[in-house]
Every structure is written in structure tokens, then in C-alpha cells.
Design an enzyme around this catalytic site. Sequence first.
Site, PDB file in Angstrom:
ATOM      1  N   HIS A 277     159.594   4.687  50.219  1.00 48.23           N
ATOM      2  CA  HIS A 277     158.830   5.548  49.306  1.00 48.23           C
ATOM      3  C   HIS A 277     158.323   6.741  50.110  1.00 48.23           C
ATOM      4  O   HIS A 277     157.763   6.582  51.198  1.00 48.23           O
ATOM      5  CB  HIS A 277     157.660   4.750  48.710  1.00 48.23           C
ATOM      6  CG  HIS A 277     156.655   5.605  48.031  1.00 48.23           C
ATOM      7  ND1 HIS A 277     157.007   6.632  47.166  1.00 48.23           N
ATOM      8  CD2 HIS A 277     155.296   5.624  48.082  1.00 48.23           C
ATOM      9  CE1 HIS A 277     155.918   7.220  46.734  1.00 48.23           C
ATOM     10  NE2 HIS A 277     154.861   6.645  47.277  1.00 48.23           N
TER      11      HIS A 277
ATOM     12  N   ASN B 202     155.121  13.616  47.086  1.00 49.50           N
ATOM     13  CA  ASN B 202     155.136  12.205  46.698  1.00 49.50           C
ATOM     14  C   ASN B 202     155.372  12.126  45.190  1.00 49.50           C
ATOM     15  O   ASN B 202     154.488  12.477  44.399  1.00 49.50           O
ATOM     16  CB  ASN B 202     153.792  11.577  47.084  1.00 49.50           C
ATOM     17  CG  ASN B 202     153.670  10.124  46.667  1.00 49.50           C
ATOM     18  OD1 ASN B 202     154.452   9.629  45.865  1.00 49.50           O
ATOM     19  ND2 ASN B 202     152.674   9.444  47.213  1.00 49.50           N
TER      20      ASN B 202
ATOM     21  N   CYS C  24     153.759   3.325  42.686  1.00 51.70           N
ATOM     22  CA  CYS C  24     154.820   3.907  43.527  1.00 51.70           C
ATOM     23  C   CYS C  24     155.864   2.870  43.943  1.00 51.70           C
ATOM     24  O   CYS C  24     156.954   3.229  44.381  1.00 51.70           O
ATOM     25  CB  CYS C  24     154.216   4.570  44.755  1.00 51.70           C
ATOM     26  SG  CYS C  24     153.012   5.829  44.333  1.00 51.70           S
TER      27      CYS C  24
HETATM   28  O1  UT7 Z   1     151.991   6.697  47.095  1.00 52.23           O
HETATM   29  C1  UT7 Z   1     150.884   6.378  47.861  1.00 52.23           C
HETATM   30  C2  UT7 Z   1     149.879   7.504  47.708  1.00 52.23           C
HETATM   31  N1  UT7 Z   1     148.969   7.787  48.727  1.00 52.23           N
HETATM   32  C3  UT7 Z   1     149.227   7.874  50.060  1.00 52.23           C
HETATM   33  O2  UT7 Z   1     150.277   7.594  50.567  1.00 52.23           O
HETATM   34  C4  UT7 Z   1     148.100   8.370  50.918  1.00 52.23           C
HETATM   35  C5  UT7 Z   1     148.096   7.785  52.292  1.00 52.23           C
HETATM   36  N2  UT7 Z   1     147.172   8.521  53.109  1.00 52.23           N
HETATM   37  C6  UT7 Z   1     147.479   9.726  53.638  1.00 52.23           C
HETATM   38  O3  UT7 Z   1     148.586  10.171  53.490  1.00 52.23           O
HETATM   39  C7  UT7 Z   1     146.434  10.468  54.425  1.00 52.23           C
HETATM   40  O4  UT7 Z   1     145.267   9.650  54.534  1.00 52.23           O
HETATM   41  C8  UT7 Z   1     146.061  11.832  53.775  1.00 52.23           C
HETATM   42  C9  UT7 Z   1     147.210  12.800  53.930  1.00 52.23           C
HETATM   43  C10 UT7 Z   1     145.728  11.664  52.304  1.00 52.23           C
HETATM   44  C11 UT7 Z   1     144.841  12.421  54.463  1.00 52.23           C
HETATM   45  O5  UT7 Z   1     145.102  12.562  55.862  1.00 52.23           O
HETATM   46  P1  UT7 Z   1     144.012  12.074  56.919  1.00 52.23           P
HETATM   47  O6  UT7 Z   1     144.565  12.388  58.236  1.00 52.23           O
HETATM   48  O7  UT7 Z   1     143.695  10.639  56.624  1.00 52.23           O
HETATM   49  O8  UT7 Z   1     142.805  13.026  56.614  1.00 52.23           O
HETATM   50  P2  UT7 Z   1     141.315  12.653  56.215  1.00 52.23           P
HETATM   51  O9  UT7 Z   1     141.234  12.124  54.814  1.00 52.23           O
HETATM   52  O10 UT7 Z   1     140.726  11.815  57.310  1.00 52.23           O
HETATM   53  O11 UT7 Z   1     140.635  14.082  56.232  1.00 52.23           O
HETATM   54  C12 UT7 Z   1     140.516  14.829  57.449  1.00 52.23           C
HETATM   55  C13 UT7 Z   1     139.863  16.157  57.122  1.00 52.23           C
HETATM   56  C14 UT7 Z   1     138.596  16.037  56.299  1.00 52.23           C
HETATM   57  O12 UT7 Z   1     137.695  17.020  56.724  1.00 52.23           O
HETATM   58  P3  UT7 Z   1     136.481  16.640  57.715  1.00 52.23           P
HETATM   59  O13 UT7 Z   1     135.686  15.611  56.991  1.00 52.23           O
HETATM   60  O14 UT7 Z   1     137.129  16.113  58.961  1.00 52.23           O
HETATM   61  O15 UT7 Z   1     135.789  17.948  57.907  1.00 52.23           O
HETATM   62  C15 UT7 Z   1     139.049  16.368  54.912  1.00 52.23           C
HETATM   63  O16 UT7 Z   1     138.026  16.901  54.102  1.00 52.23           O
HETATM   64  O17 UT7 Z   1     140.773  16.960  56.354  1.00 52.23           O
HETATM   65  C16 UT7 Z   1     140.081  17.434  55.197  1.00 52.23           C
HETATM   66  N3  UT7 Z   1     141.078  17.589  54.132  1.00 52.23           N
HETATM   67  C17 UT7 Z   1     141.766  18.717  53.957  1.00 52.23           C
HETATM   68  N4  UT7 Z   1     141.747  19.894  54.613  1.00 52.23           N
HETATM   69  C18 UT7 Z   1     142.603  20.848  54.178  1.00 52.23           C
HETATM   70  C19 UT7 Z   1     141.461  16.683  53.203  1.00 52.23           C
HETATM   71  N5  UT7 Z   1     142.414  17.205  52.420  1.00 52.23           N
HETATM   72  C20 UT7 Z   1     142.619  18.478  52.859  1.00 52.23           C
HETATM   73  C21 UT7 Z   1     143.482  19.499  52.454  1.00 52.23           C
HETATM   74  N6  UT7 Z   1     143.443  20.663  53.135  1.00 52.23           N
HETATM   75  N7  UT7 Z   1     144.340  19.374  51.427  1.00 52.23           N
END
Ligand code: UT7
Length: 325
Positions: free
Chosen positions: A252, A282, A112
Site C-alpha cells: 500500500h 495515498n 486502505c
Molecule cells: O493509509 C494509511 C494512512 N496514513 C499513514 O500512512 C500515515 C503514516 N504516518 C506518516 O506518514 C507520517 O507520520 C506523516 C507524514 C503523517 C507525518 O510525518 P512525521 O515525520 O511523523 O511528522 P510529525 O507529525 O511528527 O510532524 C513534524 C512537524 C510538526 O511540526 P512541529 O510540531 O515539529 O513544529 C508538524 O506540525 O511537521 C509539521 N507538519 C507539517 N509541516 C509542513 C505536519 N504536517 C506538515 C505539512 N507541512 N504538511
Amino acid sequence: MIKSEIIATGAGIPKKTVTNFDLEKIVDTSDEWIYTRTGIKERHVVMDETGATLAAEAAKEAIGKAGIDPKEIDMIVVSTCSPDYLTPTVGCMVQKEIGAVNASCMDVSAACAGFIFAVSVADKYIRASAAKTVLVIASEVLSKFTNWEDRTTCVLFGDAAGAVIMRASEDRGIIKEELGSKGEDWEVLGNGKLPTANCFNGMPKFTQDDTSIFMDGREVFKFATTKLKESICNVVESAGLTMDDIKFFVPHQANTRIIEVVAKKLKVDMDKFYMNIERYGNTSSASIPVALKEMDDNGLLNKGDKIILSGFGGGLSWGTILVEW
Ligand code: UT7
């Protein structure tokens, strides 16, 4: 002293739009979760387009706006981490499409952050008088590396290409840059593993899953918010400027929350951060040039404005460039 100026911008966006509501039908997710956690409402996904056709569309728009003949282009540098082929390069495929017969072509890969690396390469060739006119493109089709059953990644990404024409200039252009990588964390984020199967090693099984995007979202979030802030500070300070001197920050587009944290750390108003993630998701290295093209079209970029471009991603890698428009 020779500088390299960005003289025109362009974009190639797939026709098909996929909304969060469309994704609700495929995986266990919701528009509310996606929008509040990422800022994304919709993204574009290729149907009959490819990385090369999107790149050529972006290139043609930039060439048209620059009012140059494709034969004037000395070099084509394409950033991609999702090429159509490992070889030939996307650069060579674009060359054929636009008739830039005098160009040498290469692809660079820094995920990215790749557009920043590609601009840096072009800048060096121009400063060394090894090229006068360079077409820089970032083209990404991450949908082909997406596991559409994995809700933690499939809601994040979109396909797109963005392009700029860079030219030797006496008075404005790239002022400062910082590029960096932290390979020790390469397993945090990536895509497109290739099989090393052959008839001598027993043809180990290789599944579609192996090629898909892998990501530790929280680690990427921490890395991005720390490194973007540090890198932007380093570049602005090394130019003898302050954040007040910067007209726009073009980060980005990975997650609105990442940008909000960075803006807060830098004590810069969010209004100075250009955002379009809501409409594209993204798009990896294409996100910065697509944002630049929108800003350009909307008359936001004026001669003399100082703009920060800053990317981060798999590798892990990052890059920030200060440009005088
Ligand atoms: O170009 C660079 C590419 N990558 C990035 O920039 C990613 C950077 N990171 C992020 O943007 C965030 O970490 C995410 C958006 C990917 C995730 O957000 P988060 O606030 O860190 O969520 P999390 O991974 O801690 O997940 C929280 C909850 C989990 O459920 P439990 O374990 O609390 O029950 C996940 O299973 O959200 C759940 N979850 C979802 N729920 C609904 C994860 N993805 C989804 C989804 N829909 N799509």
C-alpha cells in the site's frame, strides 16, 4: 485444486493533478516537507468524476484486456471507504455502467487494506466454485473527506480506482494470505463519521469537520512498519518460500519512508518494492491495484512470478496476499 488467477488489470485516474506547489497556496506547507516526509510530489483529485465512474473506467479497461464479455462476470466486489452512497453499493452502480447483468454485487470496507480483503473474498467464492469470474475493484475518493485546512492530512491523499479480473485456474493464482484487524485502535485512523441526529435526540450539531479524515500519523507509522513486516514474513514463510523467491513486493502506497523501513527490516532491496506514490499520493485501497496495472502495462509481471501484495490502514486492519502471476 481450484485457484483464483488475476488475468487482467485496469485503472481509473481523475484528470486533475494537484501538485505540492498547488497545496503550498492552500496551507502552510512546502514541496520540500511533503516530498522528504512522504515521497509524494502530486496526486489526482476528482472534478466531475465519482467513485462509481472511476471504478467503471478501471473495470472497462480490465474487461477489455481480459477479452471477456461483461455477462461472464458472476460477481463484482468493490473495496471502498469513500463510497458515493451508503446504498446502493458502488458495485451495483458499476454493474449498470458495464452491463454485467449476471453479477451479484457487494462493497467491502477495510480502509486502505480493503483491496486485499476484496481479493480474499473473490478468491473464496472462486475456490468454493460459487463463482468463476469475479471483477474486483478498489475505488476511493478521499478528497471529499479531506479537511483542506489541515496540513497534517490534506497533503497525503489522492483519488483513484484500480481493478482486476479474477478467474478460476488449475495451475496458478493466490497461494497464501493473511488478514487481520486490531479494532481496539480504531480511533487512530478513520474518516466519514455519520450523524446520529434525529428529531428525538435534539438534532446534535454536526459539522463538516466531523466527517473529515482523522489520524494519529506517528501511531499509524509504527503500526504500518511493524505489521507489514510481520505479515509479509508470515505469508512468505507459510508458503515455504524465502524473500529471494519473491519477484516484487507491492505495498500500500502510504509513505515512502514506511516502505523503506519495512524493506530494511525484511533485508530486501528497495528495487523489489514497486513504488508510485510520487505521482498519486495515498489513494487508500486503490493504491495496490493501480500499482499492479502500471506494472502489468510495463511488462514487469510475467507468468510464474511470485508477487506479494500487502496493505494496512484504518480499523486498524492489514492484509497480505502471495500470488503466482
Ligand atoms: O493509509 C494509511 C494512512 N496514513 C499513514 O500512512 C500515515 C503514516 N504516518 C506518516 O506518514 C507520517 O507520520 C506523516 C507524514 C503523517 C507525518 O510525518 P512525521 O515525520 O511523523 O511528522 P510529525 O507529525 O511528527 O510532524 C513534524 C512537524 C510538526 O511540526 P512541529 O510540531 O515539529 O513544529 C508538524 O506540525 O511537521 C509539521 N507538519 C507539517 N509541516 C509542513 C505536519 N504536517 C506538515 C505539512 N507541512 N504538511
